[in-house]
Design a protein around this motif. Sequence first.
Motif, PDB file in Angstrom:
ATOM      1  N   LYS A  62       0.818  -1.209   0.000  1.00  0.00           N
ATOM      2  CA  LYS A  62       0.000   0.000   0.000  1.00  0.00           C
ATOM      3  C   LYS A  62       0.856   1.265   0.000  1.00  0.00           C
ATOM      4  O   LYS A  62       0.520   2.247  -0.651  1.00  0.00           O
ATOM      5  CB  LYS A  62      -0.950  -0.014   1.186  1.00  0.00           C
ATOM      6  N   LEU A  63       1.964   1.221   0.714  1.00  0.00           N
ATOM      7  CA  LEU A  63       2.807   2.403   0.837  1.00  0.00           C
ATOM      8  C   LEU A  63       3.650   2.673  -0.409  1.00  0.00           C
ATOM      9  O   LEU A  63       3.905   3.832  -0.739  1.00  0.00           O
ATOM     10  CB  LEU A  63       3.718   2.276   2.059  1.00  0.00           C
ATOM     11  N   GLU A  64       4.067   1.621  -1.106  1.00  0.00           N
ATOM     12  CA  GLU A  64       4.984   1.815  -2.235  1.00  0.00           C
ATOM     13  C   GLU A  64       4.336   2.550  -3.401  1.00  0.00           C
ATOM     14  O   GLU A  64       5.030   3.022  -4.292  1.00  0.00           O
ATOM     15  CB  GLU A  64       5.591   0.486  -2.679  1.00  0.00           C
ATOM     16  N   LYS A  65       3.025   2.689  -3.376  1.00  0.00           N
ATOM     17  CA  LYS A  65       2.347   3.451  -4.426  1.00  0.00           C
ATOM     18  C   LYS A  65       2.644   4.947  -4.303  1.00  0.00           C
ATOM     19  O   LYS A  65       2.521   5.683  -5.284  1.00  0.00           O
ATOM     20  CB  LYS A  65       0.840   3.214  -4.353  1.00  0.00           C
ATOM     21  N   LEU A  66       3.027   5.383  -3.086  1.00  0.00           N
ATOM     22  CA  LEU A  66       3.252   6.810  -2.849  1.00  0.00           C
ATOM     23  C   LEU A  66       4.644   7.141  -2.326  1.00  0.00           C
ATOM     24  O   LEU A  66       5.202   8.180  -2.668  1.00  0.00           O
ATOM     25  CB  LEU A  66       2.216   7.340  -1.851  1.00  0.00           C
ATOM     26  N   PHE A  67       5.168   6.300  -1.470  1.00  0.00           N
ATOM     27  CA  PHE A  67       6.388   6.641  -0.737  1.00  0.00           C
ATOM     28  C   PHE A  67       7.600   5.879  -1.254  1.00  0.00           C
ATOM     29  O   PHE A  67       7.485   4.809  -1.829  1.00  0.00           O
ATOM     30  CB  PHE A  67       6.191   6.367   0.757  1.00  0.00           C
ATOM     31  N   ASP A  68       8.777   6.449  -1.008  1.00  0.00           N
ATOM     32  CA  ASP A  68      10.051   5.828  -1.362  1.00  0.00           C
ATOM     33  C   ASP A  68      10.729   5.309  -0.096  1.00  0.00           C
ATOM     34  O   ASP A  68      10.348   5.683   1.019  1.00  0.00           O
ATOM     35  CB  ASP A  68      10.972   6.860  -2.028  1.00  0.00           C
ATOM     36  N   ASN A  69      11.768   4.513  -0.296  1.00  0.00           N
ATOM     37  CA  ASN A  69      12.612   4.041   0.810  1.00  0.00           C
ATOM     38  C   ASN A  69      11.805   3.441   1.965  1.00  0.00           C
ATOM     39  O   ASN A  69      12.044   3.744   3.133  1.00  0.00           O
ATOM     40  CB  ASN A  69      13.499   5.177   1.332  1.00  0.00           C
ATOM     41  N   ILE A  70      10.876   2.591   1.633  1.00  0.00           N
ATOM     42  CA  ILE A  70       9.999   2.017   2.651  1.00  0.00           C
ATOM     43  C   ILE A  70      10.761   0.972   3.465  1.00  0.00           C
ATOM     44  O   ILE A  70      11.429   0.098   2.913  1.00  0.00           O
ATOM     45  CB  ILE A  70       8.745   1.393   2.006  1.00  0.00           C
ATOM     46  N   GLU A  71      10.632   1.086   4.765  1.00  0.00           N
ATOM     47  CA  GLU A  71      11.219   0.112   5.681  1.00  0.00           C
ATOM     48  C   GLU A  71      10.119  -0.416   6.588  1.00  0.00           C
ATOM     49  O   GLU A  71       9.222   0.335   6.983  1.00  0.00           O
ATOM     50  CB  GLU A  71      12.283   0.766   6.571  1.00  0.00           C
ATOM     51  N   MET A  72      10.211  -1.684   6.898  1.00  0.00           N
ATOM     52  CA  MET A  72       9.314  -2.270   7.883  1.00  0.00           C
ATOM     53  C   MET A  72      10.172  -2.877   8.984  1.00  0.00           C
ATOM     54  O   MET A  72      11.144  -3.565   8.700  1.00  0.00           O
ATOM     55  CB  MET A  72       8.436  -3.364   7.285  1.00  0.00           C
ATOM     56  N   ILE A 124      -0.515 -18.293  30.030  1.00  0.00           N
ATOM     57  CA  ILE A 124      -1.030 -18.371  28.661  1.00  0.00           C
ATOM     58  C   ILE A 124      -0.161 -17.478  27.788  1.00  0.00           C
ATOM     59  O   ILE A 124      -0.043 -16.268  28.015  1.00  0.00           O
ATOM     60  CB  ILE A 124      -2.511 -17.959  28.580  1.00  0.00           C
ATOM     61  N   TYR A 125       0.471 -18.092  26.811  1.00  0.00           N
ATOM     62  CA  TYR A 125       1.340 -17.395  25.875  1.00  0.00           C
ATOM     63  C   TYR A 125       0.479 -16.596  24.906  1.00  0.00           C
ATOM     64  O   TYR A 125      -0.471 -17.127  24.333  1.00  0.00           O
ATOM     65  CB  TYR A 125       2.195 -18.414  25.115  1.00  0.00           C
ATOM     66  N   ILE A 126       0.797 -15.323  24.747  1.00  0.00           N
ATOM     67  CA  ILE A 126       0.086 -14.451  23.815  1.00  0.00           C
ATOM     68  C   ILE A 126       1.105 -13.865  22.836  1.00  0.00           C
ATOM     69  O   ILE A 126       2.047 -13.182  23.233  1.00  0.00           O
ATOM     70  CB  ILE A 126      -0.640 -13.295  24.542  1.00  0.00           C
ATOM     71  N   THR A 127       0.906 -14.129  21.566  1.00  0.00           N
ATOM     72  CA  THR A 127       1.767 -13.612  20.518  1.00  0.00           C
ATOM     73  C   THR A 127       1.513 -12.122  20.329  1.00  0.00           C
ATOM     74  O   THR A 127       0.363 -11.701  20.194  1.00  0.00           O
ATOM     75  CB  THR A 127       1.475 -14.337  19.190  1.00  0.00           C
ATOM     76  N   LYS A 128       2.574 -11.348  20.327  1.00  0.00           N
ATOM     77  CA  LYS A 128       2.480  -9.945  19.955  1.00  0.00           C
ATOM     78  C   LYS A 128       3.204  -9.807  18.624  1.00  0.00           C
ATOM     79  O   LYS A 128       4.381 -10.088  18.524  1.00  0.00           O
ATOM     80  CB  LYS A 128       3.110  -9.059  21.021  1.00  0.00           C
ATOM     81  N   ASP A 129       2.472  -9.434  17.611  1.00  0.00           N
ATOM     82  CA  ASP A 129       3.018  -9.286  16.264  1.00  0.00           C
ATOM     83  C   ASP A 129       2.798  -7.839  15.852  1.00  0.00           C
ATOM     84  O   ASP A 129       1.784  -7.496  15.240  1.00  0.00           O
ATOM     85  CB  ASP A 129       2.310 -10.265  15.324  1.00  0.00           C
ATOM     86  N   THR A 130       3.720  -6.968  16.245  1.00  0.00           N
ATOM     87  CA  THR A 130       3.579  -5.542  15.986  1.00  0.00           C
ATOM     88  C   THR A 130       4.809  -5.013  15.271  1.00  0.00           C
ATOM     89  O   THR A 130       5.858  -5.651  15.260  1.00  0.00           O
ATOM     90  CB  THR A 130       3.381  -4.750  17.296  1.00  0.00           C
ATOM     91  N   GLY A 131       4.665  -3.845  14.702  1.00  0.00           N
ATOM     92  CA  GLY A 131       5.798  -3.230  14.031  1.00  0.00           C
ATOM     93  C   GLY A 131       5.418  -1.882  13.460  1.00  0.00           C
ATOM     94  O   GLY A 131       4.341  -1.361  13.731  1.00  0.00           O
ATOM     95  N   PHE A 132       6.337  -1.336  12.662  1.00  0.00           N
ATOM     96  CA  PHE A 132       6.044  -0.047  12.049  1.00  0.00           C
ATOM     97  C   PHE A 132       6.656   0.046  10.657  1.00  0.00           C
ATOM     98  O   PHE A 132       7.553  -0.715  10.298  1.00  0.00           O
ATOM     99  CB  PHE A 132       6.510   1.118  12.931  1.00  0.00           C
ATOM    100  N   PHE A 133       6.118   0.988   9.928  1.00  0.00           N
ATOM    101  CA  PHE A 133       6.622   1.307   8.595  1.00  0.00           C
ATOM    102  C   PHE A 133       7.178   2.717   8.607  1.00  0.00           C
ATOM    103  O   PHE A 133       6.668   3.596   9.296  1.00  0.00           O
ATOM    104  CB  PHE A 133       5.502   1.247   7.551  1.00  0.00           C
ATOM    105  N   LYS A 134       8.199   2.900   7.805  1.00  0.00           N
ATOM    106  CA  LYS A 134       8.772   4.230   7.571  1.00  0.00           C
ATOM    107  C   LYS A 134       8.858   4.383   6.059  1.00  0.00           C
ATOM    108  O   LYS A 134       9.312   3.473   5.362  1.00  0.00           O
ATOM    109  CB  LYS A 134      10.162   4.317   8.194  1.00  0.00           C
ATOM    110  N   GLY A 135       8.390   5.478   5.579  1.00  0.00           N
ATOM    111  CA  GLY A 135       8.483   5.789   4.162  1.00  0.00           C
ATOM    112  C   GLY A 135       8.851   7.247   3.980  1.00  0.00           C
ATOM    113  O   GLY A 135       8.660   8.058   4.895  1.00  0.00           O
ATOM    114  N   GLN A 136       9.343   7.577   2.828  1.00  0.00           N
ATOM    115  CA  GLN A 136       9.777   8.946   2.580  1.00  0.00           C
ATOM    116  C   GLN A 136       9.072   9.497   1.353  1.00  0.00           C
ATOM    117  O   GLN A 136       8.940   8.795   0.332  1.00  0.00           O
ATOM    118  CB  GLN A 136      11.284   9.004   2.393  1.00  0.00           C
ATOM    119  N   ARG A 137       8.646  10.727   1.472  1.00  0.00           N
ATOM    120  CA  ARG A 137       8.099  11.398   0.278  1.00  0.00           C
ATOM    121  C   ARG A 137       9.252  11.844  -0.594  1.00  0.00           C
ATOM    122  O   ARG A 137      10.248  12.394  -0.106  1.00  0.00           O
ATOM    123  CB  ARG A 137       7.261  12.611   0.678  1.00  0.00           C
TER     124      ARG A 137
END
Length: 139
Positions: A62-72, A124-137
């Motif tokens: 979704k991000l690569e349609k607008l932003f450059d240098n995308i990192e996750m 009780i084990y609970i999976t945390k699957d989180t993160g972030f994206f960085k993109g540049q205009r």
Amino acid sequence: IGKALSEIYRVLKPGGYFYSSTVGENHMIEIRDIMVKFKSETMDIRSSDITSRFKLENGVEKLEKLFDNIEMKRYKDNLIVTEATPIIDYIFSMPGNVRQSFNKERLYELTKYLEERIATEGGIYITKDTGFFKGQRGL
């Protein structure tokens, strides 16, 4: 999502960075499994449907349609919950007025199930699957 990202792109100055956090498909999957086991007419998984529109697995697309240098970046973490009450409180805080579908008997069954699992498994084990994206205009 596309409209929101377009607007962010529009107001972001050239060379500026966009950051966004989200979750992945397996985020708290164990909670969803518990919800399925104790399903009711009001207990659903709408919050995971909401996040599925922009998640770690599809965010780059979704991000690569607008932003450059995308990192996750994924944040590696999990929980081991050793008490039933926090799990129940979390489930009851989810969309769908879940608490209303639990009478005393059903609440007892849920509590007993969680307490038995905690006693057997040590928590009780609970999976945390989180993160972030960085993109540049672009400039």
